[in-house]
Design an enzyme around this catalytic site. Structure first.
Site, PDB file in Angstrom:
ATOM      1  N   LEU A 284      -0.632 -23.205  -9.935  1.00 43.29           N
ATOM      2  CA  LEU A 284      -1.339 -24.410  -9.486  1.00 43.29           C
ATOM      3  C   LEU A 284      -1.240 -25.539 -10.505  1.00 43.29           C
ATOM      4  O   LEU A 284      -1.318 -25.324 -11.714  1.00 43.29           O
ATOM      5  CB  LEU A 284      -2.814 -24.082  -9.232  1.00 43.29           C
ATOM      6  CG  LEU A 284      -3.069 -23.000  -8.182  1.00 43.29           C
ATOM      7  CD1 LEU A 284      -4.567 -22.793  -7.990  1.00 43.29           C
ATOM      8  CD2 LEU A 284      -2.406 -23.331  -6.854  1.00 43.29           C
TER       9      LEU A 284
ATOM     10  N   GLU B 177      -1.954 -30.157 -10.814  1.00 41.34           N
ATOM     11  CA  GLU B 177      -2.875 -31.215 -10.383  1.00 41.34           C
ATOM     12  C   GLU B 177      -2.664 -31.597  -8.902  1.00 41.34           C
ATOM     13  O   GLU B 177      -3.605 -32.000  -8.220  1.00 41.34           O
ATOM     14  CB  GLU B 177      -2.698 -32.429 -11.313  1.00 41.34           C
ATOM     15  CG  GLU B 177      -3.766 -33.489 -11.215  1.00 41.34           C
ATOM     16  CD  GLU B 177      -5.211 -32.963 -11.276  1.00 41.34           C
ATOM     17  OE1 GLU B 177      -6.032 -33.468 -10.476  1.00 41.34           O
ATOM     18  OE2 GLU B 177      -5.522 -32.068 -12.086  1.00 41.34           O
TER      19      GLU B 177
ATOM     20  N   HIS C 206      -1.983 -29.528  -6.402  1.00 37.79           N
ATOM     21  CA  HIS C 206      -2.801 -28.591  -5.610  1.00 37.79           C
ATOM     22  C   HIS C 206      -4.284 -28.929  -5.766  1.00 37.79           C
ATOM     23  O   HIS C 206      -5.042 -28.890  -4.801  1.00 37.79           O
ATOM     24  CB  HIS C 206      -2.612 -27.145  -6.103  1.00 37.79           C
ATOM     25  CG  HIS C 206      -1.218 -26.620  -5.972  1.00 37.79           C
ATOM     26  ND1 HIS C 206      -0.416 -26.370  -7.058  1.00 37.79           N
ATOM     27  CD2 HIS C 206      -0.495 -26.278  -4.880  1.00 37.79           C
ATOM     28  CE1 HIS C 206       0.744 -25.895  -6.649  1.00 37.79           C
ATOM     29  NE2 HIS C 206       0.731 -25.835  -5.341  1.00 37.79           N
TER      30      HIS C 206
ATOM     31  N   GLN D 175       2.274 -34.507   0.335  1.00 42.27           N
ATOM     32  CA  GLN D 175       3.387 -35.303   0.875  1.00 42.27           C
ATOM     33  C   GLN D 175       4.696 -35.010   0.145  1.00 42.27           C
ATOM     34  O   GLN D 175       5.775 -35.266   0.665  1.00 42.27           O
ATOM     35  CB  GLN D 175       3.055 -36.792   0.790  1.00 42.27           C
ATOM     36  CG  GLN D 175       4.062 -37.639   1.579  1.00 42.27           C
ATOM     37  CD  GLN D 175       4.024 -39.094   1.239  1.00 42.27           C
ATOM     38  OE1 GLN D 175       2.940 -39.674   1.194  1.00 42.27           O
ATOM     39  NE2 GLN D 175       5.175 -39.694   0.990  1.00 42.27           N
TER      40      GLN D 175
ATOM     41  N   GLN E 286       8.228 -30.136   5.088  1.00 42.97           N
ATOM     42  CA  GLN E 286       7.322 -29.017   5.370  1.00 42.97           C
ATOM     43  C   GLN E 286       6.087 -29.512   6.131  1.00 42.97           C
ATOM     44  O   GLN E 286       5.692 -28.937   7.147  1.00 42.97           O
ATOM     45  CB  GLN E 286       6.905 -28.363   4.056  1.00 42.97           C
ATOM     46  CG  GLN E 286       5.696 -27.457   4.164  1.00 42.97           C
ATOM     47  CD  GLN E 286       5.436 -26.679   2.897  1.00 42.97           C
ATOM     48  OE1 GLN E 286       6.130 -25.707   2.621  1.00 42.97           O
ATOM     49  NE2 GLN E 286       4.433 -27.062   2.133  1.00 42.97           N
TER      50      GLN E 286
ATOM     51  N   SER F 281       5.472 -26.919  -8.881  1.00 39.36           N
ATOM     52  CA  SER F 281       5.430 -25.695  -9.698  1.00 39.36           C
ATOM     53  C   SER F 281       6.788 -25.461 -10.349  1.00 39.36           C
ATOM     54  O   SER F 281       6.879 -24.891 -11.433  1.00 39.36           O
ATOM     55  CB  SER F 281       5.050 -24.495  -8.835  1.00 39.36           C
ATOM     56  OG  SER F 281       3.819 -24.764  -8.206  1.00 39.36           O
TER      57      SER F 281
HETATM   58  O1  PAF Z   1       4.045 -25.434  -0.151  1.00 39.45           O
HETATM   59  C1  PAF Z   1       3.881 -24.235  -0.443  1.00 39.45           C
HETATM   60  O2  PAF Z   1       3.388 -23.891  -1.497  1.00 39.45           O
HETATM   61  C2  PAF Z   1       4.326 -23.158   0.545  1.00 39.45           C
HETATM   62  O3  PAF Z   1       5.473 -23.546   1.220  1.00 39.45           O
HETATM   63  C3  PAF Z   1       3.223 -22.739   1.534  1.00 39.45           C
HETATM   64  C4  PAF Z   1       2.803 -23.892   2.428  1.00 39.45           C
HETATM   65  C5  PAF Z   1       2.017 -22.220   0.763  1.00 39.45           C
HETATM   66  C6  PAF Z   1       3.727 -21.611   2.438  1.00 39.45           C
HETATM   67  O4  PAF Z   1       4.107 -20.499   1.708  1.00 39.45           O
END
Ligand code: PAF
Length: 284
Positions: free
Chosen positions: A33, A35, A37, A147, A152, A185
């Protein structure tokens, strides 16, 4: 903060909270994790009664030869960071998410093949499948995505719309280092000189956005401006793509007529693949 490992327990807890009239804000993560997240968690905290985070390094979204084995894993640190931001942390084992005879896949046609699609075969199918499972387990009222992973987020929004999922998908702004590099990450893989060089992607996108705002409407020329900016940084060893896309459908644009454009790119710096994007929706 409570940690839950079993899907059944997570779902029962979520259903109980919702029966009691509580809203659930959900931030799915693969851990490590940063900032970015934490900013999603703060938004979830402000907008919901209960905040759930999940940590699961999802094997099905890594293409063959990608970094699944060396993806940064730091559950102890992550749990410390989540303290005070999340009420519940869902921390499933692989076997919980994917029993040996697991055989269902979620495919968002068209959108998965754009942008990163050709470079990460099967990636978005893996993401959509695990996110749908997580939604079913966590039962969120709202789910939060950054974003930075624009494709995704767009794909998950489309999945939620197409499958009538009873939740809101919320996309929050990219968090950047002071030089402009989007937090990720995978930035942990960058050597110090590569980290500096990696900000070239943001600078290139900014150069493209400037041309667009100044009236350039030919996507090919904007792409050229962005590629030229990247060519000035010798540590950028590969440009996988950098172009202008329809912000909703993710179709690559030729002439920019609509006021809803995302400039997006993927580059390799050293051996690290980086993505970034800028949304431009204030064109005159
Ligand atoms: O963005 C992420 O960290 C991953 O793609 C997610 C959305 C947790 C799915 O595994």
């Amino acid at each position: 903060m409570e940690t839950i490992r079993l899907a059944r327990v997570m779902r029962e807890t979520a259903i109980k909270e919702k029966r009691n009239g509580k809203s659930i804000g959900f931030v799915p993560t693969m851990g490590a994790l940063h900032e970015g997240h934490l900013s999603l968690l703060r938004t979830a905290r402000a907008e919901n009664d209960i905040v759930v985070a999940s940590i699961f390094v999802n094997p099905t979204q890594f293409s063959p030869g990608e970094d699944f084995d060396r993806y940064p894993r730091s559950v102890g640190d992550d749990l410390e960071k989540l303290e005070g931001l999340a009420d519940l942390v869902f921390l499933p084992e692989k076997e919980t998410m994917y029993p040996p005879d697991f055989s269902t896949r979620v495919e968002i046609e068209g959108m998965s093949g754009a942008m990163c699609g050709p470079f990460r075969p099967g990636h978005f199918q893996g993401v959509a499948t695990v996110v749908l499972k997580l939604f079913n387990i966590v039962q969120p009222s709202r789910a939060y995505f950054g974003q930075k992973d624009y494709q995704q987020a767009a794909i998950i929004k489309r999945m939620a719309r197409d499958l009538d999922l009873p939740l809101e998908v919320i996309v929050c702004p990219t968090v950047r280092e002071s030089g402009g590099l989007a937090l990720s990450s995978r930035n942990a893989y960058l050597k110090p000189e590569e980290r500096k060089a990696a900000a070239a992607l943001y600078r290139a996108l900014q150069a493209g956005a400037k041309a667009l705002k100044e009236g350039q409407r030919e996507a090919g020329l904007i792409g050229g401006i962005m590629r030229k900016a990247l060519s000035e940084e010798p540590l950028v060893s590969q440009v996988q793509y950098i172009s202008a896309y329809d912000a909703e459908t993710l179709k690559e644009l030729v002439i920019i007529e609509k006021n809803n454009v995302v400039l997006a790119g993927a580059v390799v710096v050293g051996t690290t693949r980086l993505i970034d994007n800028l949304l431009v929706n204030d064109l005159k």
